[in-house]
Scaffold this motif. Sequence first.
Motif, PDB file in Angstrom:
ATOM      1  N   PRO A 173       0.810  -1.229   0.000  1.00 26.16           N
ATOM      2  CA  PRO A 173       0.000   0.000   0.000  1.00 26.16           C
ATOM      3  C   PRO A 173       0.838   1.271   0.000  1.00 26.16           C
ATOM      4  CG  PRO A 173      -0.907  -1.591   1.539  1.00 26.16           C
ATOM      5  CD  PRO A 173       0.418  -2.131   1.104  1.00 26.16           C
ATOM      6  N   VAL A 174       1.961   1.241   0.700  1.00 27.54           N
ATOM      7  CA  VAL A 174       2.844   2.421   0.723  1.00 27.54           C
ATOM      8  C   VAL A 174       3.447   2.658  -0.656  1.00 27.54           C
ATOM      9  CG1 VAL A 174       4.963   3.393   1.693  1.00 27.54           C
ATOM     10  CG2 VAL A 174       3.358   2.170   3.168  1.00 27.54           C
ATOM     11  N   PHE A 175       3.893   1.576  -1.301  1.00 28.04           N
ATOM     12  CA  PHE A 175       4.474   1.715  -2.644  1.00 28.04           C
ATOM     13  C   PHE A 175       3.440   2.271  -3.627  1.00 28.04           C
ATOM     14  CE2 PHE A 175       7.349  -2.080  -1.485  1.00 28.04           C
ATOM     15  CZ  PHE A 175       8.282  -1.225  -0.936  1.00 28.04           C
ATOM     16  N   ILE A 176       2.215   1.795  -3.526  1.00 32.72           N
ATOM     17  CA  ILE A 176       1.168   2.262  -4.439  1.00 32.72           C
ATOM     18  C   ILE A 176       0.895   3.754  -4.229  1.00 32.72           C
ATOM     19  CG2 ILE A 176      -1.290   2.053  -5.002  1.00 32.72           C
ATOM     20  CD1 ILE A 176      -1.045  -0.939  -4.419  1.00 32.72           C
ATOM     21  N   LEU A 177       0.771   4.164  -2.969  1.00 35.03           N
ATOM     22  CA  LEU A 177       0.540   5.579  -2.677  1.00 35.03           C
ATOM     23  C   LEU A 177       1.706   6.440  -3.147  1.00 35.03           C
ATOM     24  CD1 LEU A 177      -1.040   5.438   0.907  1.00 35.03           C
ATOM     25  CD2 LEU A 177      -2.187   6.020  -1.245  1.00 35.03           C
ATOM     26  N   GLU A 178       2.933   5.963  -2.934  1.00 43.03           N
ATOM     27  CA  GLU A 178       4.112   6.718  -3.376  1.00 43.03           C
ATOM     28  C   GLU A 178       4.124   6.871  -4.895  1.00 43.03           C
ATOM     29  OE1 GLU A 178       7.383   5.635   0.131  1.00 43.03           O
ATOM     30  OE2 GLU A 178       7.293   4.429  -1.703  1.00 43.03           O
ATOM     31  N   ALA A 179       3.797   5.790  -5.599  1.00 48.46           N
ATOM     32  CA  ALA A 179       3.819   5.827  -7.064  1.00 48.46           C
ATOM     33  C   ALA A 179       2.740   6.764  -7.602  1.00 48.46           C
ATOM     34  CB  ALA A 179       3.623   4.418  -7.624  1.00 48.46           C
ATOM     35  N   ILE A 180       1.510   6.644  -7.090  1.00 51.82           N
ATOM     36  CA  ILE A 180       0.424   7.514  -7.554  1.00 51.82           C
ATOM     37  C   ILE A 180       0.717   8.964  -7.197  1.00 51.82           C
ATOM     38  CG2 ILE A 180      -2.026   8.049  -7.318  1.00 51.82           C
ATOM     39  CD1 ILE A 180      -2.535   5.102  -6.777  1.00 51.82           C
ATOM     40  N   GLY A 181       1.222   9.179  -5.989  1.00 54.67           N
ATOM     41  CA  GLY A 181       1.559  10.536  -5.569  1.00 54.67           C
ATOM     42  C   GLY A 181       2.611  11.166  -6.442  1.00 54.67           C
TER      43      GLY A 181
ATOM     44  N   LEU B 265      -1.068  12.383  -1.072  1.00 56.25           N
ATOM     45  CA  LEU B 265      -0.824  10.940  -1.082  1.00 56.25           C
ATOM     46  C   LEU B 265       0.620  10.625  -0.681  1.00 56.25           C
ATOM     47  CD1 LEU B 265      -2.749   9.802  -4.298  1.00 56.25           C
ATOM     48  CD2 LEU B 265      -3.462   9.605  -1.912  1.00 56.25           C
ATOM     49  N   THR B 266       1.552  11.466  -1.102  1.00 57.25           N
ATOM     50  CA  THR B 266       2.949  11.276  -0.722  1.00 57.25           C
ATOM     51  C   THR B 266       3.125  11.449   0.777  1.00 57.25           C
ATOM     52  OG1 THR B 266       3.679  12.089  -2.889  1.00 57.25           O
ATOM     53  CG2 THR B 266       5.307  12.070  -1.113  1.00 57.25           C
ATOM     54  N   PHE B 267       2.449  12.459   1.331  1.00 55.21           N
ATOM     55  CA  PHE B 267       2.496  12.696   2.777  1.00 55.21           C
ATOM     56  C   PHE B 267       1.866  11.531   3.533  1.00 55.21           C
ATOM     57  CE2 PHE B 267       0.220  14.481   6.516  1.00 55.21           C
ATOM     58  CZ  PHE B 267       1.332  14.808   7.287  1.00 55.21           C
ATOM     59  N   LEU B 268       0.739  11.020   3.031  1.00 52.80           N
ATOM     60  CA  LEU B 268       0.073   9.886   3.665  1.00 52.80           C
ATOM     61  C   LEU B 268       0.956   8.647   3.631  1.00 52.80           C
ATOM     62  CD1 LEU B 268      -2.486   8.712   4.967  1.00 52.80           C
ATOM     63  CD2 LEU B 268      -3.364   8.276   2.660  1.00 52.80           C
ATOM     64  N   ALA B 269       1.640   8.439   2.504  1.00 50.52           N
ATOM     65  CA  ALA B 269       2.549   7.293   2.391  1.00 50.52           C
ATOM     66  C   ALA B 269       3.681   7.399   3.406  1.00 50.52           C
ATOM     67  CB  ALA B 269       3.116   7.212   0.975  1.00 50.52           C
ATOM     68  N   ALA B 270       4.187   8.626   3.621  1.00 48.07           N
ATOM     69  CA  ALA B 270       5.263   8.827   4.599  1.00 48.07           C
ATOM     70  C   ALA B 270       4.783   8.485   6.003  1.00 48.07           C
ATOM     71  CB  ALA B 270       5.752  10.267   4.534  1.00 48.07           C
ATOM     72  N   LEU B 271       3.560   8.890   6.343  1.00 49.95           N
ATOM     73  CA  LEU B 271       3.016   8.566   7.660  1.00 49.95           C
ATOM     74  C   LEU B 271       2.816   7.063   7.818  1.00 49.95           C
ATOM     75  CD1 LEU B 271       0.349  11.361   8.287  1.00 49.95           C
ATOM     76  CD2 LEU B 271       2.608  11.142   9.329  1.00 49.95           C
ATOM     77  N   MET B 272       2.278   6.420   6.778  1.00 45.46           N
ATOM     78  CA  MET B 272       2.069   4.973   6.844  1.00 45.46           C
ATOM     79  C   MET B 272       3.397   4.236   6.993  1.00 45.46           C
ATOM     80  SD  MET B 272      -1.002   4.202   4.128  1.00 45.46           S
ATOM     81  CE  MET B 272      -0.836   2.431   4.424  1.00 45.46           C
ATOM     82  N   ALA B 273       4.436   4.751   6.348  1.00 44.42           N
ATOM     83  CA  ALA B 273       5.754   4.129   6.460  1.00 44.42           C
ATOM     84  C   ALA B 273       6.265   4.190   7.897  1.00 44.42           C
ATOM     85  CB  ALA B 273       6.736   4.810   5.510  1.00 44.42           C
TER      86      ALA B 273
END
Length: 244
Positions: A27-35, A59-67
Motif C-alpha cells: 500500500p505504501v508503494f502504491i501511494l508513493e507511485a500515484i503521488g 498521497l505522498t504525505f500519507l505514504a510517509a506517515l504509513m511508512a
Amino acid sequence: MDRPALKKDAKSILNSHFSFYFLLWLPVFILEAIGAILFYPDDPTNDALTTSEDIGLFLTFLAALMAIGLFFVSIDAIRQSLQYDQPLQKSFTLFSRGEYFLGTLLIYILIFIFSFLWSLLLIIPGIIKSMAYSQAYYIYRDAIDKGESIGYLEAITRSRQLMDGHKWEYFVMSLSFIGWGLLVAFTAGIAAIWVQPYMVLSFANFYNELIEQQTAANSQQPPVTDPPSTTTPDQLSNDQTPKA
C-alpha cells in the motif's frame, strides 16, 4: 556499534519473510507511485499547484506517515515479537490506535518545524538535529505500548538524549545506503520493493541496539543509598523518651 551486524540481521529477516514484507509495504508503494505521478507538474513554468498536484502531495504525505507505522512493525520483527501474518492489515498499523496516528502526526510536524528552523541557520545544524530527533517515533510507540504517559515534545527530548554520542554512527549508517539509493533511482523505483524494507529494518535494529546499550549502562550504575545517620546514641535516647 556493529553496523554491518545490524544490517546483516535486517537482511536476514527480510530475505526469510520477503513475501510478507512485499505485501506489508505494497500500500505504501502504491501511494508513493500515484503521488509521484500526480505531483509531477504538467506545466513546469506554472508555479501554482493544480488539483492533481495537491492530491499527489497529499498521497505522498500519507505514504510517509504509513511508512512510520511500518517502523513499529519492523521493531517488533527485530525483537522477535512479530507474527508474520495478515501483512495487508499490518500495513495500516498507524491507524490501529488513535494514539499511534495522532502522536506520529504531531511528532512528524514538530520535527519538520524544528529541523526547518535549525536549517535557517545553516544546513549542517538542520541535518544534525534531524538525526537527533530520529528516534522519537520509536520512543513514543514504546511508551504508549507500556502504558506510560508521554508528551510529543518529551519523545523528541528523549530522542536527543538517546542519540547523544551516536549521531555520527547514525550518519555513517545512512551513508552506507547511498549505493542502494542509486539502485532504486536506476531501476525507476522498482528496487525499493526490497531496499525500503531493508533500510527500515536496519534502522529499527539501530534503535533497538541503542535501547539495549542504555539499559545495560543504567544497570551498571551503583544504587543510590541514603547518607549515614549522624544521630548520636544520646540523641537517639532523648528522641525515644516519651513526651508528656
